[in-house]
Scaffold this active site. Sequence first.
Site, PDB file in Angstrom:
ATOM      1  N   ASP A 142      61.137 -14.678 -79.492  1.00 28.83           N
ATOM      2  CA  ASP A 142      60.313 -14.084 -78.610  1.00 28.83           C
ATOM      3  C   ASP A 142      59.091 -13.893 -79.601  1.00 28.83           C
ATOM      4  OD1 ASP A 142      59.057 -12.744 -76.060  1.00 28.83           O
ATOM      5  OD2 ASP A 142      59.080 -11.101 -77.604  1.00 28.83           O
ATOM      6  N   ASP A 144      55.610 -12.081 -80.564  1.00 23.80           N
ATOM      7  CA  ASP A 144      54.887 -10.923 -79.581  1.00 23.80           C
ATOM      8  C   ASP A 144      53.567 -10.768 -80.672  1.00 23.80           C
ATOM      9  OD1 ASP A 144      55.748  -7.694 -78.647  1.00 23.80           O
ATOM     10  OD2 ASP A 144      53.865  -8.733 -78.678  1.00 23.80           O
ATOM     11  N   GLU A 146      50.213  -9.797 -81.319  1.00 24.67           N
ATOM     12  CA  GLU A 146      49.239  -9.090 -80.577  1.00 24.67           C
ATOM     13  C   GLU A 146      47.853  -8.828 -81.264  1.00 24.67           C
ATOM     14  OE1 GLU A 146      50.778  -5.690 -78.349  1.00 24.67           O
ATOM     15  OE2 GLU A 146      52.874  -6.467 -78.704  1.00 24.67           O
ATOM     16  N   MET A 211      52.709  -8.182 -70.698  1.00 31.82           N
ATOM     17  CA  MET A 211      52.437  -6.945 -71.153  1.00 31.82           C
ATOM     18  C   MET A 211      51.697  -6.114 -70.139  1.00 31.82           C
ATOM     19  SD  MET A 211      53.018  -6.986 -75.315  1.00 31.82           S
ATOM     20  CE  MET A 211      51.783  -8.232 -75.460  1.00 31.82           C
ATOM     21  N   TYR A 213      50.959  -3.242 -68.963  1.00 29.95           N
ATOM     22  CA  TYR A 213      50.974  -2.025 -69.032  1.00 29.95           C
ATOM     23  C   TYR A 213      50.112  -1.540 -70.133  1.00 29.95           C
ATOM     24  CZ  TYR A 213      55.067  -3.823 -71.710  1.00 29.95           C
ATOM     25  OH  TYR A 213      55.763  -4.684 -72.636  1.00 29.95           O
TER      26      TYR A 213
HETATM   27  C1  LIG Z   1      56.833  -6.093 -75.896  1.00 28.64           C
HETATM   28  C2  LIG Z   1      55.912  -5.211 -76.395  1.00 28.64           C
HETATM   29  N1  LIG Z   1      55.260  -5.233 -77.661  1.00 28.64           N
HETATM   30  C3  LIG Z   1      54.187  -4.173 -77.505  1.00 28.64           C
HETATM   31  C4  LIG Z   1      54.157  -3.653 -76.080  1.00 28.64           C
HETATM   32  O1  LIG Z   1      55.337  -4.168 -75.325  1.00 28.64           O
HETATM   33  O2  LIG Z   1      53.828  -2.530 -75.755  1.00 28.64           O
HETATM   34  C5  LIG Z   1      54.720  -1.566 -76.619  1.00 28.64           C
HETATM   35  C6  LIG Z   1      54.273  -0.181 -75.804  1.00 28.64           C
HETATM   36  O3  LIG Z   1      52.807   0.205 -75.987  1.00 28.64           O
HETATM   37  C7  LIG Z   1      54.340  -1.509 -78.092  1.00 28.64           C
HETATM   38  O4  LIG Z   1      55.229  -0.573 -78.480  1.00 28.64           O
HETATM   39  C8  LIG Z   1      54.927  -2.914 -78.314  1.00 28.64           C
HETATM   40  O5  LIG Z   1      54.808  -3.119 -79.791  1.00 28.64           O
END
Ligand SMILES: CC1=[NH+][C@H]2[C@@H](O1)O[C@H](CO)[C@@H](O)[C@@H]2O
Length: 459
Positions: A142, A144, A146, A211, A213
């Site tokens: 996966d 990730d 960001e 994501m 949220y």
């Molecule tokens: C899968 C994912 N990657 C990020 C995201 O979720 O939000 C989380 C909470 O803010 C953060 O901690 C995490 O690094």
Amino acid sequence: RPRHVVIGYYLLEKEQINHYTENAGPAVPAVPFAISRITPEKARMLTHINYSFQNLNEAGECALENGTDPAKAAEVFSKLATLKKYNPDLRILFSLGGWAYTNDDSATAVRYRDAASTAARRRQMASSCIAFMKRYGFDGIDIDWEYPRKEDADNFVALLTEIRRQLNTENRQRRQKYQLTIAGAGGAFNLSRYYLQLKQIAAQVDYLNLMSYDLNGAWQKQTDHNAHLFGDSREAKYDNPLRQLQFDPALPPAELQSRFPSPFALTVDAAVQQYLQAGVPARKIVLGLPFYGRAYFAVGSENHGLYQPHATPAGDDYHGDTTLLTGCDACVQRGDPRSAGYDDIRKLLASGLGYQRYFSSEGKVPWLYNADKKIFVSYDDEESFRYKSKYLKQQGLAGAMFWHLGQDDAEGTLLRTLHRSLNDAGYCDADLDLSGGLHYASNMPRKGIAKPGAACKTK
Ligand SMILES: CC1=[NH+][C@H]2[C@@H](O1)O[C@H](CO)[C@@H](O)[C@@H]2O
């Protein structure tokens, strides 16, 4: 076989690997959420567990952190793999990146940009990550990141394409195929970085974990929900950053407004519609749900603290008073009162310390307000999860992802709610009404959507 995926992130800080133990001794503290807490019953409710997080090393390769004991890491990873004996459909992936390792201000974001920057570097990263995956017995990767910057977006597509190419070679002689997924931006501002490449990204992966949220937080002037499903006319609205990216400059104004409504509310529904409009197949979209909430401080009592000014320190590192979220002992231990797991929030509600629960009929999410302490907490619970499950089924999505397993309460209430609402044939949600609130306008006809209010099969 489950009809919807249920993808849970399992978080283990890298410092906790070398001393990982299932039974704490006086000398060695137990890790906050040991793998043994993932019971056989919980393992059967999950289709994927994403171990988080691995990082790239200085050479841009998947490798254990310097100082991590490979034997201990192998022990931890094999404990996760052992869960598959309870559920042969369960897949254990490792997640590469995460916010802390890859955000623009992190020390190691540059490793991802460089690793994606040339064909040779991409081949090297892909082969190192597949070797890492096979060495430790994972079932997939996966990514990730960001986030890729606009100038990285094409390299990001090329990197995913290279990983997919090498995985396909590995998969030729395998019955259960290694999978490749990404954690994708939930808010349009981050999403705008690679929105033009989103369809190409989707073509290379099995799933995109939205994501959906962290849509609002202490970095904004007013309190608002962490992950509300639909918008509220009273909340802050934003100019749509995707509008200037829109593909067809000749789009007539009415069409432009319906495809890229602006201003718009940052919601879960907006994220899903934006992915669908970019041409991402619904069957690859996994809706992300938070098992945690976000707290704000010095919040006025107007509107029970919703959409009010606040004085909550923003920024990743917290140096303030760790006791601000009255009653959250775990927050003090963790050193940050600005977020709390669902287990902590359940304790606040039962604490008698003055927290009152409210529910937004527009956003379909709960919040807490403590008038005495002037504390506002935005979070999710079984009720909001039932709405989000109904929505994702109505949209024909692949299922749900959540952050993260260790934040559920002792009974595993939130995971059980997702399992029941997504994969229990006898479950009924005709009682839930998804109307109300601001829906992100979209003219995308959605095929195969259950008619709202379809009567439930009686037992
Ligand atoms: C899968 C994912 N990657 C990020 C995201 O979720 O939000 C989380 C909470 O803010 C953060 O901690 C995490 O690094």
